[in-house]
Design an enzyme around this catalytic site. Structure first.
Site, PDB file in Angstrom:
ATOM      1  N   ASP A  12      31.642  41.396  32.065  1.00  0.00           N
ATOM      2  CA  ASP A  12      30.333  41.575  31.412  1.00  0.00           C
ATOM      3  C   ASP A  12      30.436  41.781  29.909  1.00  0.00           C
ATOM      4  O   ASP A  12      29.643  42.495  29.313  1.00  0.00           O
ATOM      5  CB  ASP A  12      29.554  42.745  32.045  1.00  0.00           C
ATOM      6  CG  ASP A  12      29.420  42.558  33.538  1.00  0.00           C
ATOM      7  OD1 ASP A  12      29.076  41.444  33.949  1.00  0.00           O
ATOM      8  OD2 ASP A  12      29.679  43.514  34.284  1.00  0.00           O
ATOM      9  N   LYS A  15      30.542  36.863  28.081  1.00  0.00           N
ATOM     10  CA  LYS A  15      31.222  35.561  28.158  1.00  0.00           C
ATOM     11  C   LYS A  15      30.227  34.409  28.272  1.00  0.00           C
ATOM     12  O   LYS A  15      30.420  33.352  27.691  1.00  0.00           O
ATOM     13  CB  LYS A  15      32.182  35.526  29.357  1.00  0.00           C
ATOM     14  CG  LYS A  15      33.302  36.539  29.278  1.00  0.00           C
ATOM     15  CD  LYS A  15      34.224  36.474  30.486  1.00  0.00           C
ATOM     16  CE  LYS A  15      33.609  36.911  31.785  1.00  0.00           C
ATOM     17  NZ  LYS A  15      33.279  38.349  31.874  1.00  0.00           N
ATOM     18  N   GLY A  39      28.587  36.978  37.090  1.00  0.00           N
ATOM     19  CA  GLY A  39      27.182  36.813  36.730  1.00  0.00           C
ATOM     20  C   GLY A  39      27.083  36.631  35.236  1.00  0.00           C
ATOM     21  O   GLY A  39      27.282  37.569  34.488  1.00  0.00           O
ATOM     22  N   HIS A  40      26.850  35.395  34.797  1.00  0.00           N
ATOM     23  CA  HIS A  40      26.834  35.117  33.362  1.00  0.00           C
ATOM     24  C   HIS A  40      25.420  34.783  32.909  1.00  0.00           C
ATOM     25  O   HIS A  40      24.811  33.844  33.398  1.00  0.00           O
ATOM     26  CB  HIS A  40      27.801  33.967  33.040  1.00  0.00           C
ATOM     27  CG  HIS A  40      29.218  34.303  33.386  1.00  0.00           C
ATOM     28  ND1 HIS A  40      30.219  33.380  33.463  1.00  0.00           N
ATOM     29  CD2 HIS A  40      29.791  35.500  33.674  1.00  0.00           C
ATOM     30  CE1 HIS A  40      31.357  33.993  33.791  1.00  0.00           C
ATOM     31  NE2 HIS A  40      31.114  35.272  33.934  1.00  0.00           N
ATOM     32  N   GLN A 223      34.951  37.660  35.341  1.00  0.00           N
ATOM     33  CA  GLN A 223      35.459  39.034  35.367  1.00  0.00           C
ATOM     34  C   GLN A 223      36.160  39.354  34.036  1.00  0.00           C
ATOM     35  O   GLN A 223      35.866  38.727  33.033  1.00  0.00           O
ATOM     36  CB  GLN A 223      36.398  39.272  36.564  1.00  0.00           C
ATOM     37  CG  GLN A 223      35.673  39.339  37.896  1.00  0.00           C
ATOM     38  CD  GLN A 223      35.419  37.978  38.527  1.00  0.00           C
ATOM     39  OE1 GLN A 223      36.326  37.170  38.615  1.00  0.00           O
ATOM     40  NE2 GLN A 223      34.214  37.720  38.969  1.00  0.00           N
TER      41      GLN A 223
HETATM   42  P1  IMO Z   1      31.517  38.787  35.270  1.00  0.00           P
HETATM   43  O1  IMO Z   1      32.117  37.440  35.359  1.00  0.00           O
HETATM   44  C1  IMO Z   1      31.874  43.019  36.218  1.00  0.00           C
HETATM   45  C2  IMO Z   1      33.895  44.123  39.930  1.00  0.00           C
HETATM   46  C3  IMO Z   1      33.076  44.750  41.022  1.00  0.00           C
HETATM   47  C4  IMO Z   1      34.105  45.659  41.659  1.00  0.00           C
HETATM   48  C5  IMO Z   1      35.395  44.839  41.569  1.00  0.00           C
HETATM   49  C6  IMO Z   1      35.752  44.076  42.836  1.00  0.00           C
HETATM   50  O2  IMO Z   1      30.035  38.828  35.336  1.00  0.00           O
HETATM   51  O3  IMO Z   1      32.056  39.551  34.113  1.00  0.00           O
HETATM   52  P2  IMO Z   1      34.754  41.910  43.989  1.00  0.00           P
HETATM   53  O4  IMO Z   1      33.377  41.635  44.503  1.00  0.00           O
HETATM   54  O5  IMO Z   1      35.183  40.973  42.907  1.00  0.00           O
HETATM   55  O6  IMO Z   1      35.771  42.057  45.062  1.00  0.00           O
HETATM   56  O7  IMO Z   1      34.626  43.374  43.333  1.00  0.00           O
HETATM   57  O8  IMO Z   1      35.181  43.911  40.510  1.00  0.00           O
HETATM   58  N1  IMO Z   1      33.409  42.814  39.449  1.00  0.00           N
HETATM   59  C7  IMO Z   1      32.806  42.643  38.257  1.00  0.00           C
HETATM   60  N2  IMO Z   1      32.446  43.529  37.313  1.00  0.00           N
HETATM   61  N3  IMO Z   1      31.663  41.710  36.001  1.00  0.00           N
HETATM   62  C8  IMO Z   1      32.039  40.800  36.900  1.00  0.00           C
HETATM   63  O9  IMO Z   1      31.984  39.494  36.667  1.00  0.00           O
HETATM   64  C9  IMO Z   1      32.607  41.254  38.125  1.00  0.00           C
HETATM   65  N4  IMO Z   1      33.071  40.641  39.240  1.00  0.00           N
HETATM   66  C10 IMO Z   1      33.568  41.609  40.024  1.00  0.00           C
HETATM   67  O10 IMO Z   1      31.990  45.480  40.507  1.00  0.00           O
HETATM   68  O11 IMO Z   1      34.295  46.818  40.879  1.00  0.00           O
HETATM   69 MG    MG Z   2      28.527  39.441  34.283  1.00  0.00          MG
END
Ligand code: IMO
Ligand code: MG
Length: 423
Positions: A12, A15, A39-40, A223
């Site tokens: 988050d 990106k 989630g972008h 992530q």
């Molecule tokens: P973007 O791409 C923030 C976090 C989840 C959890 C951990 C594991 O939007 O930056 P999972 O469902 O992947 O097995 O969860 O990773 N998490 C994220 N946190 N941004 C994301 O994606 C995330 N994708 C997974 O909250 O702590």
């Molecule tokens: Mg995100």
């Protein structure tokens, strides 16, 4: 020029916005890991788009988007995303979108298992509940189902039967839950295969031929570095390699073809889900910054935890990813603050840590050592040139540069497309 954008913190970082800006000058944008846990958010005019699987570059006419083999694909979610975009008037043709035949498929039992495992765990991870972990587990255990299998009824039948034999036992005996009937999943997933067939191909050949033709590629990380399965704050991580190193195994493009790596860095720190977070706010700033920065998960809507900038964390990211340039995002969220803190080291049991520690006990209990800077108390959202930023804002950015030992190339001062300063 082929470049990678990665998140340098816990995801988050912004990106989506950065990729939207950079991808208008590249030919192809590729996702290489993760799934619809990402989630972008991209704001164009007064429309907001949230992408979970499709690269956000699909918003630019004439650009090609690819989902590489390292991504786990929930076909239902992907088809939903395509249909939502088409409703907004954006046609997703097979010329503009391709997905690797080697992608592992998120099955219904993965999603349910994700939730069930969380309820059993003493230390919850706080996953997005999208079935990401169980799907990657099956990939590594060698019982996963790939997109190519959805196009082959015989193979799908065999693999699904085999999986259900084991999974249904687990559901019943371990979790006391209902199992799955073969027929309904089989028919549903064969149906997805039919709908996605036009997009499914060998993206390894597609991408490497494009590189030979001197097309430029942007690899889009999902992530963040500290959610990486190997280098993140394990076990509070996701199940893939979100670092730049994941590009090669997640797309089939060799390391010698990657020219540049850009780190997306939020001007402060956030984290969704559980796990250690040394610089997390404990006072009312946690609510103020969350509100100002609209810090709510784009996938699950959960409130994000917020804290000061942690240079120990991001410097480790710079090293891990071989970062060439920094993009400082959401600087405007700090506009109102009187004083701003930067963490430059941790302290635990009398010992000072200048590098990010591996021992979970240390990370979980580390006390940040801060330096304090004066805020600028002026709105930056209308500024488009670095030299026009308030002097204290420039000092903050320059201090980050010095601590991270990499030059800043972009400073974002708002969510709109044009709210960006290129240095
Ligand atoms: P973007 O791409 C923030 C976090 C989840 C959890 C951990 C594991 O939007 O930056 P999972 O469902 O992947 O097995 O969860 O990773 N998490 C994220 N946190 N941004 C994301 O994606 C995330 N994708 C997974 O909250 O702590
Ligand atoms: Mg995100």
């Amino acid at each position: 020029m082929n470049l990678v954008v990665v998140g340098s913190q816990w995801g988050d970082e912004g990106k989506g916005k950065l990729i939207d800006i950079i991808s208008k000058d590249t030919d192809i944008t590729v996702r290489y890991q993760g799934g619809n846990n990402a989630g972008h958010t991209v704001v164009v005019g007064n429309k907001e788009y949230i992408f979970h699987l499709l690269p956000s570059a699909i918003l630019h006419k004439g650009k090609v988007c690819v989902i590489g083999n390292g991504v786990v694909v929930d076909p239902k979610a992907l088809l939903q995303e395509i249909s939502d975009l088409e409703k907004k008037g954006l046609k997703v043709t097979e010329k503009r979108f391709k997905v690797s035949d080697r992608c592992h498929v998120v099955m219904p039992y993965h999603r349910v298992l994700d939730g069930l495992r969380e309820t059993k765990r003493k230390n919850k991870i706080g996953t997005t509940g999208r079935g990401i972990g169980p799907c990657y587990s099956d990939k590594v255990t060698r019982c996963g189902i790939r997109l190519v299998d959805l196009l082959n009824p015989k193979v799908l039948e065999e693999k699904l039967k085999d999986n259900l034999l084991e999974k249904n036992e687990i559901f019943k005996k371990v979790y006391g839950a209902k199992g799955y009937s073969f027929d309904s999943i089989y028919n549903e997933y064969l149906g997805y295969g039919k709908q996605l067939k036009k997009y499914i191909c060998d993206t390894v050949i597609y991408l490497n031929e494009a590189i030979d033709k001197k097309k430029s590629i942007l690899f889009e990380g999902a992530q963040g570095t500290f959610l990486d399965i190997d280098f993140g704050t394990y076990p509070f991580v996701t199940s893939s390699n979100s670092i730049v190193g994941g590009v090669c195994s997640g797309t089939g493009v060799g390391p010698t073809k990657i020219d540049k790596a850009i780190a997306c860095v939020k001007a402060y720190t956030t984290r969704v889900g559980e796990g250690p977070f040394p610089t997390e706010f404990t006072n009312r700033l946690k609510d103020d910054i969350r509100k100002k920065g609209k810090e709510y998960g784009a996938t699950t809507g959960r409130p994000r935890r917020c804290g000061w900038f942690d240079s120990v964390l991001v410097r480790y990211s710079v090293i891990l990813n071989g970062i060439d340039e920094l993009a400082i995002m959401k600087l405007d969220v700090l506009d109102d603050l009187e004083k701003i803190k930067i963490c430059t080291a941790y302290k635990y049991k009398g010992k000072i840590y200048k590098n990010f520690p591996t021992d979970f006990e240390v990370i979980a209990n580390a006390k940040p050592i801060y330096e304090e800077m004066q805020g600028w108390k002026t709105s930056t959202t209308g500024i488009r040139e670095f030299n026009k930023l308030p002097v204290n804002a420039r000092k903050y950015v320059r201090r980050l540069e010095k601590l991270l030992k990499v030059a800043v190339k972009y400073v974002s001062i708002g969510s709109k497309r044009d709210q960006i300063i290129v240095c």
